[in-house]
Design a protein around this motif. Structure first.
Motif, short mmCIF file in Angstrom:
data_model
loop_
_atom_site.label_atom_id
_atom_site.label_comp_id
_atom_site.label_asym_id
_atom_site.label_seq_id
_atom_site.Cartn_x
_atom_site.Cartn_y
_atom_site.Cartn_z
N LEU A 157 -32.02 16.57 36.61
CA LEU A 157 -33.22 15.10 36.91
C LEU A 157 -32.42 14.35 35.88
CD1 LEU A 157 -35.95 16.97 35.22
CD2 LEU A 157 -33.83 17.80 34.32
N ALA A 158 -33.75 13.08 36.51
CA ALA A 158 -33.23 12.13 35.71
C ALA A 158 -34.30 11.13 36.11
CB ALA A 158 -32.16 11.32 36.13
N SER A 159 -34.98 10.56 35.07
CA SER A 159 -36.09 9.16 35.34
C SER A 159 -35.07 7.93 35.67
CB SER A 159 -37.10 9.60 34.27
OG SER A 159 -36.17 8.72 32.99
N VAL A 160 -35.62 7.43 36.55
CA VAL A 160 -34.70 6.08 37.00
C VAL A 160 -36.15 4.67 36.90
CG1 VAL A 160 -34.13 4.28 38.62
CG2 VAL A 160 -33.97 7.35 38.70
N ASP A 209 -29.66 13.78 27.53
CA ASP A 209 -29.73 13.31 27.61
C ASP A 209 -30.33 11.98 26.57
OD1 ASP A 209 -30.38 10.81 29.09
OD2 ASP A 209 -32.52 11.59 29.40
N PHE A 210 -29.99 11.04 26.01
CA PHE A 210 -30.20 9.85 25.04
C PHE A 210 -31.70 10.33 24.60
CE2 PHE A 210 -25.87 8.67 25.77
CZ PHE A 210 -25.01 8.56 24.52
N ALA A 211 -32.33 10.27 24.11
CA ALA A 211 -33.55 10.04 23.92
C ALA A 211 -33.07 8.17 22.40
CB ALA A 211 -33.77 11.00 22.01
N ASP A 212 -32.68 7.87 21.41
CA ASP A 212 -32.50 6.77 21.07
C ASP A 212 -30.41 6.62 21.15
OD1 ASP A 212 -31.31 7.85 18.51
OD2 ASP A 212 -33.55 7.98 17.70
N ALA A 213 -30.21 5.75 20.64
CA ALA A 213 -28.67 4.96 20.39
C ALA A 213 -28.20 6.31 19.75
CB ALA A 213 -28.88 4.13 19.97
N ARG A 272 -38.26 7.41 28.11
CA ARG A 272 -39.24 7.11 26.92
C ARG A 272 -40.01 6.21 27.15
NH1 ARG A 272 -35.84 1.02 26.52
NH2 ARG A 272 -35.60 0.50 29.49
N ARG A 273 -40.37 5.95 28.10
CA ARG A 273 -41.58 4.80 28.32
C ARG A 273 -42.44 6.89 28.54
NH1 ARG A 273 -40.30 4.51 34.53
NH2 ARG A 273 -39.71 6.42 34.63
N LEU A 322 -43.75 17.26 25.12
CA LEU A 322 -43.44 16.70 24.14
C LEU A 322 -44.01 17.08 22.51
CD1 LEU A 322 -47.43 15.23 25.47
CD2 LEU A 322 -44.74 14.18 26.19
N ARG A 323 -42.71 15.53 21.70
CA ARG A 323 -42.72 15.98 20.16
C ARG A 323 -43.83 16.08 19.97
NH1 ARG A 323 -39.36 12.36 19.77
NH2 ARG A 323 -37.34 13.13 19.32
#
Length: 297
Positions: free
Chosen positions: A60-63, A200-204, A269-270, A295-296
């Protein structure tokens, strides 16, 4: 207590014992003890949606682009007939760049190539083929596009101590559908991981990954959610290292007893929402496989 009363009591207790045993079987195997992790990186389940076994069982992926795009899913039922006819019979966990390029990883049973299918924001599809490097596994389980969009990570099935770095097809100017997509660099992990089904990347420099590890010997827990902290953002010019931490066991809930399968993962990330697919065992693959939302905190 009279004999007849004792008999009724014994029968009732026996019935309760049977019901308890059945309930324990349906609940599935007991979860392994969750590893100790910093409170700042605890992930809590906040909901779930049924995952269709044909079209939502692999990834799955969010676009984000175009605005209002629905979440994307992959499964055997999403493979186009033309691709399947050419032998591309497995699609893994996809990802999308922040500018809207959507990437699906494909593999086939034989040969020396794997393929990445890319849809541009205007809807057009392209195919990018990668010829395996020496020692590279044939499978193509997942892709994770870096936040800058220029680089893409991919992983191999089995017990591995590395991740592969590629220029992102369709985004990085060095890529072309008419040329081989080369491996650009490697992420060297500080400890082995097993059967990673998605990242998936959470940040860089932070990856969140789903592992289908059935044994639990590597981290003390089966089917773990992993965090991989990179020594630097991947840029394709040099290898980087990755520190692996197991955060928790993924949710394993079903009406059936047996072996679950952890599948793809997505971090939006949104909203800060982490989603992961877990396929239920046995017949329940059809009825209660789920995409869990976490959720964190």
């Amino acid at each position: 207590m009279p004999l007849r009363a004792r008999q009724r009591c014994h029968a009732a207790l026996t019935g309760l014992a049977v019901l308890a045993a059945v309930a324990a079987m349906c609940a599935g195997p007991p979860a392994s003890a969750a590893p100790a992790v910093p409170a700042a990186d605890l992930w809590t389940e906040v909901g779930s949606d049924r995952a269709d076994p044909l079209t939502e069982s692999q990834g799955l992926a969010s676009v984000e682009v175009p605005a209002g795009s629905p979440n994307r899913y992959t499964g055997i039922g999403t493979i186009p007939l033309g691709l399947a006819g050419r032998g591309w019979n497995h699609v893994g966990d996809p990802d999308a760049s922040y500018d809207g390029h959507y990437v699906e990883p494909y593999q086939r049973d034989t040969g020396s190539t794997k393929m990445f299918r890319v849809q541009a924001p205007d809807g057009r599809w392209s195919e990018y083929v990668h010829t395996l490097s020496a020692g590279e596994a044939l499978n193509n389980s997942w892709v994770a596009v870096s936040p800058d969009g220029q680089w893409m990570l991919s992983g191999e099935w089995g017990t591995m101590n590395r991740l592969l770095v590629f220029p992102t097809p369709g985004v990085n100017a060095a890529t072309s559908p008419s040329a081989n997509l080369p491996q650009a660099a490697t992420v060297h992990l500080d400890r082995a991981v097993r059967d990673v089904q998605g990242c998936d990347f959470a940040d860089a420099t932070t990856l969140l990954c789903s592992s289908d590890d059935p044994a639990g010997a590597l981290f003390g827990v089966t089917k773990p959610l992993l965090r991989i902290d990179l020594s630097a953002p991947p840029d394709g010019t040099a290898d980087v290292t990755g520190q692996v931490t197991a955060l928790r066991q993924l949710p394993l809930l079903s009406s059936c007893f047996g072996t679950f399968e952890a599948e793809g993962i997505d971090y939006d990330r949104r909203t800060g929402t982490l989603r992961v697919i877990v396929v239920s065992p046995g017949f329940c693959v059809l009825t209660d496989s789920k995409t869990y939302r976490l959720l964190r905190g």
